[in-house]
Enzyme design. Structure first.
Site, PDB file in Angstrom:
ATOM      1  N   ALA A 115       0.846  -1.195   0.000  1.00  0.00           N
ATOM      2  CA  ALA A 115       0.000   0.000   0.000  1.00  0.00           C
ATOM      3  C   ALA A 115       0.880   1.242   0.000  1.00  0.00           C
ATOM      4  CB  ALA A 115      -0.919  -0.010   1.209  1.00  0.00           C
ATOM      5  N   ARG A 117       0.913   3.791   1.696  1.00  0.00           N
ATOM      6  CA  ARG A 117       1.331   4.326   2.997  1.00  0.00           C
ATOM      7  C   ARG A 117       2.622   3.673   3.486  1.00  0.00           C
ATOM      8  NH1 ARG A 117      -3.196   1.256   3.746  1.00  0.00           N
ATOM      9  NH2 ARG A 117      -3.029  -0.601   5.070  1.00  0.00           N
ATOM     10  N   TYR A 118       2.998   2.541   2.857  1.00  0.00           N
ATOM     11  CA  TYR A 118       4.208   1.835   3.272  1.00  0.00           C
ATOM     12  C   TYR A 118       5.410   2.114   2.379  1.00  0.00           C
ATOM     13  CZ  TYR A 118       0.860  -0.886   5.993  1.00  0.00           C
ATOM     14  OH  TYR A 118      -0.131  -1.270   6.851  1.00  0.00           O
ATOM     15  N   THR A 119       5.190   2.529   1.157  1.00  0.00           N
ATOM     16  CA  THR A 119       6.301   2.703   0.218  1.00  0.00           C
ATOM     17  C   THR A 119       6.730   4.164   0.137  1.00  0.00           C
ATOM     18  OG1 THR A 119       4.809   2.959  -1.661  1.00  0.00           O
ATOM     19  CG2 THR A 119       5.558   0.732  -1.169  1.00  0.00           C
TER      20      THR A 119
END
EC number: 5.6.2.2
Length: 819
Positions: A115, A117-119
């Site tokens: 997602a 928000r993680y990368t």
């Protein structure tokens, strides 16, 4: 005044869909011929560059970039933006990635990215060259969706991105598939075309011989590449890079190190393993995906005796180890989608760069002239410094000082502003020298820029120099190998099939299977898996290298190689033909099954209820292209109610036809012509209007039996029916009754020796000790009767025989068969 307009729905739909189509063609799915970008890609790059999310700085959360892009330029949902951003970061889809991403950005196995928000992401270094000089009024800008700020309609593109990274997309009425190419080769082709605007395609292909996929592989078909570069459409073969690796013990394995572009590696491995599981190719022991950080590696381990080249050829032909790549080079050119060739793409890019360089030069020249004007003023100030200082000191304020400078010394507004804001330390001798050097540099720069603007040759030299700089910085070796000719893969399918013993079973309802001898011998014949309302009509021992032919009552024939039959236990029902044969009708039944070794020779005879008969050659049943999904005709039926009554191999004997009303006709099989599969045949027997054929069989013994629907059975001599010609009515074999007349249910030869085995579908199965031919009759009430036909005494021709039981006349016959 009303705002309601009366319009037809047809006009509204046409006009609105036209708008929508134009939008998705121009603003969504197709790349611009100049920078090779779709709108969403352009907006991603521009927004990240505008926010300073560039190569030389740290990574930022992808979600932040996506939010800025969506809020300012692309209000179409975060997923579409993030998907496009991820794709630009995937080095197995792009020859030169435009976005660098930290974290999980997907894989060649089709795994989804993490997602947003993680990368984290930032522009790659080469992406900066697409945006280079965008701040110098080099491209046109348009208002964004809410008219709050402007966005570029195209990027400056310091390298030919359309060819380097390619593009794919589907629009309304248009689609595009442009393959990626090697950066160095593309730039060499552009440079050559700058020097030779009318360069031939052949010459350009000396520099740019073909695509260069990020996944490598082998591209075959130089002629197709040339056709694609010429017309915008073409097809090439893309083959995996493989090698045969020797293992201990004389075994081998096939190693795959590169796969075709856009092939899902996990799906490919699964398909190869399915070949092993389904035993479509004997000799594969194991399929392993050994890919790691160092690169892609698929290992296909083989048995010791396996033919590695034959197996590899099979996998190339029937899996995605080899695919066709279809060129469809469509791009937006002057707001219009066009199918373009290589020369058009290169010339459009050169024209675009020409505009960029000229506009940039004009911008830089105007800036240099403005600065030169200021520098000239400052140099003049230093020559009359004391007077200037006195004038400023005597002025009331800054505005008064500027006005006094303009009036007293004829300085311009810009020069006066620069003088009054001049810092005192700048009034040193060192700074005077610096200003004089700057003046000389500015004059040289203006001269150079004027030459670029005014002289096309100078401008093109600048273009070539800048392209060579990009090449020098980002050049990398070609990954895909080019081969001039497409290799035709020829496979001896028979050599791939492991010869194994098996048992094949077929039911009248269309269920079939093959069973291993172990499973078959562990059960009795009666334990066969079948539906309660179905009937086993064929069981035979066969080899997996042989072929199964199934003839149906509707005149269709179905072909199956034995090795393709599902291998099941004897007690399993089997696979129904409707699962694979799309035209297998609900009311269709299997009439006859035959196992053959080859199609070289052999004849069949078919007889229909309407009394038509034909012979046809087995050669015509040689496997057809769509045999896996469709049956083919072996006889044309006269009407929807007509059915095939008998189908059997032809022997050099007489044929005997018996009708329901009790007429029997005997004639030589040689009277029946050999015809094609689509013919209806010739008249075998002359039927009355209410009559139809009940049975037909070859005369291979001295007697035959007749069973009526009321359960009456008789045996009579074949000689009672003398040989005559076909198409006659025949002789009566029943005595007509006024009430409850007898009608023939089944007729057939009575065999008294083992020669009957070729007609007995169960003869290859271990039987009971007796070899007597039995007639099994099942009544409509479910009663079963068995009669040894050889024990029946001969009856007169015109007689109705004897009832097989006292009650059968009232029950009537449901099923009858010999065994």
């Amino acid at each position: 005044m009303s705002n309601i307009q009366n319009m037809s729905l047809e006009d509204i739909m046409g006009e609105r869909f036209g708008r929508y189509s134009k939008y998705i063609i121009q603003e969504r799915a197709l790349p611009d011929i100049r920078d090779g970008l779709k709108p969403v890609q352009r907006r991603i790059l521009y927004s990240m560059n505008k926010d300073g999310n560039t190569f030389e700085k740290g990574y930022r959360k992808s979600a932040k970039s996506v939010g800025n892009i969506m809020g300012n330029f692309h209000p179409h949902g975060d997923s579409s933006i993030y998907d496009a951003m991820v794709r630009m970061s995937q080095d197995w889809k792009n020859r030169e990635i435009l976005v660098e991403m930290h974290g999980n950005n997907g894989s060649m196995d089709g795994d989804p990215p993490a997602a947003m928000r993680y990368t984290e992401a930032r522009l790659s270094e080469i992406a900066g060259y697409l945006l280079q000089d965008i701040e110098k009024n080099t491209v046109s800008f348009a208002w964004n969706f809410d008219d709050t700020e402007k966005e570029p309609t195209v990027l400056p593109a310091a390298f030919p991105n359309l060819l380097v990274n390619g593009s794919s997309g589907i629009s309304a009425g248009y689609a595009t598939d442009i393959p990626p190419h090697n950066l160095s080769e593309v730039i060499d082709a552009v440079v050559y075309m700058i020097d030779h605007p009318k360069a031939s395609l052949e010459k350009l292909m000396e520099f740019l011989p073909g695509p260069d996929f990020p996944t490598g592989g082998i591209i075959q078909g130089a002629d197709e590449i040339k056709k694609a570069y010429e017309t915008g459409k073409g097809r090439v073969v893309v083959r995996s890079r493989t090698e045969i690796e020797e293992l201990k013990g004389g075994k081998q394995q096939i190693i795959v190190t590169e796969i075709p572009y856009e092939v899902n590696k996990a799906v490919l491995v699964k398909k190869i393993d399915d070949v092993r599981v389904n035993n479509k190719v004997p000799g594969i022991v194991e399929v392993r995906d050994e890919s790691d950080r160092t690169g892609l590696r698929i290992a296909i381990e083989l048995k010791k005796e396996a033919d590695s080249q034959t197996i590899l050829n099979y996998l190339l032909k029937y899996t995605d180890l080899q695919v066709n790549y279809n060129f469809n080079m469509v791009a937006i050119d002057h707001f219009t989608p066009r199918q373009v060739g290589l020369q058009k793409i290169l010339s459009s890019y050169i024209s675009h760069r020409k505009d960029i360089i000229i506009e940039r030069s004009k911008f830089d020249k105007a800036k240099a002239e403005k600065r030169l004007h200021i520098v000239e003023g400052l140099i003049r100030v230093l020559s009359i410094l004391d007077e200037i200082i006195a004038l400023i000191r005597s002025s009331d304020n800054k505005a008064d000082a500027k006005e006094n400078l303009k009036v007293s010394y004829d300085f311009s507004e810009e020069q006066a502003e620069a003088i009054v804001t001049l810092q005192l330390y700048r009034l040193t001798n060192t700074d005077i020298v610096t200003l004089q050097n700057e003046e000389n540099d500015l004059r040289d720069l203006i001269t150079t820029l004027s030459a670029i603007i005014g002289d096309e040759a100078t401008m093109y030299n600048v273009m070539k120099r800048e392209l060579r700089e990009v090449k020098k910085k980002f050049a990398n070796p070609r990954l895909s190998e080019l081969q001039a000719e497409s290799q035709i893969i020829e496979i001896d399918t028979a050599s791939l099939i492991a010869e194994e013993e098996t048992f094949v079973s077929v039911t009248r309802g269309g269920y079939l299977k093959r069973t291993s001898p172990r499973s078959f011998n562990a059960s009795s014949l009666e334990e066969v898996g079948k539906r309660d309302d179905d009937e086993l009509i064929f069981v035979k021992q066969a080899k997996t290298t042989e072929h199964l032919l199934l003839f149906t009552t509707l005149g269709n024939v179905i072909y199956r190689p034995i090795h393709e039959l599902t291998d099941l236990r004897w007690k399993d029902i089997g696979e129904h033909l409707s699962q694979t044969i799309s035209n297998f009708a609900t009311e269709e039944e299997i009439l006859y099954a035959d196992i053959v070794t080859s199609f070289d020779q052999g004849l069949y005879v078919a007889v229909t209820q309407n009394g038509f008969i034909k012979r046809f050659d087995r050669k015509e049943l040689s496997p057809w292209r769509t045999y896996k999904s469709k049956s083919t005709k072996y006889v044309k039926l006269k009407d929807d109610k007509d059915r095939v009554v008998t189908l059997s191999p032809v022997i050099m004997e007489d044929l005997l036809l018996v009708t329901k009303n009790g007429y029997a006709l005997r004639f030589s099989s040689q009277e029946v012509p050999i015809q094609g599969l689509k013919s209806a045949g010739v008249k075998g027997i002359n039927l009355k209007n209410d009559d139809s054929l009940a049975s037909a069989f070859a005369v291979t013994s001295n007697s035959f039996f007749v069973l009526t629907q009321r359960g009456s059975l008789k045996r009579m001599a074949v000689d009672d029916i003398p040989q005559t010609s076909r198409a006659n009515r025949g002789l009566l074999v029943l005595r007509e009754l006024k009430t409850k007349p007898h009608r023939v249910f089944l007729a057939g030869g009575v065999q008294s020796d083992t020669s009957a085995e070729q007609f007995d579908l169960f003869t290859d199965i271990p039987e009971e000790e007796t070899n007597q031919q039995m007639l099994e009759v099942i009544s409509k009430t479910g009663q079963t009767y068995e009669i040894a036909l050889e024990t029946l005494s001969l009856s007169e021709r015109i007689s109705n025989g004897s009832f097989i039981s006292d009650t059968i006349s009232d029950q009537e016959v449901l099923v009858a068969r010999t065994r």
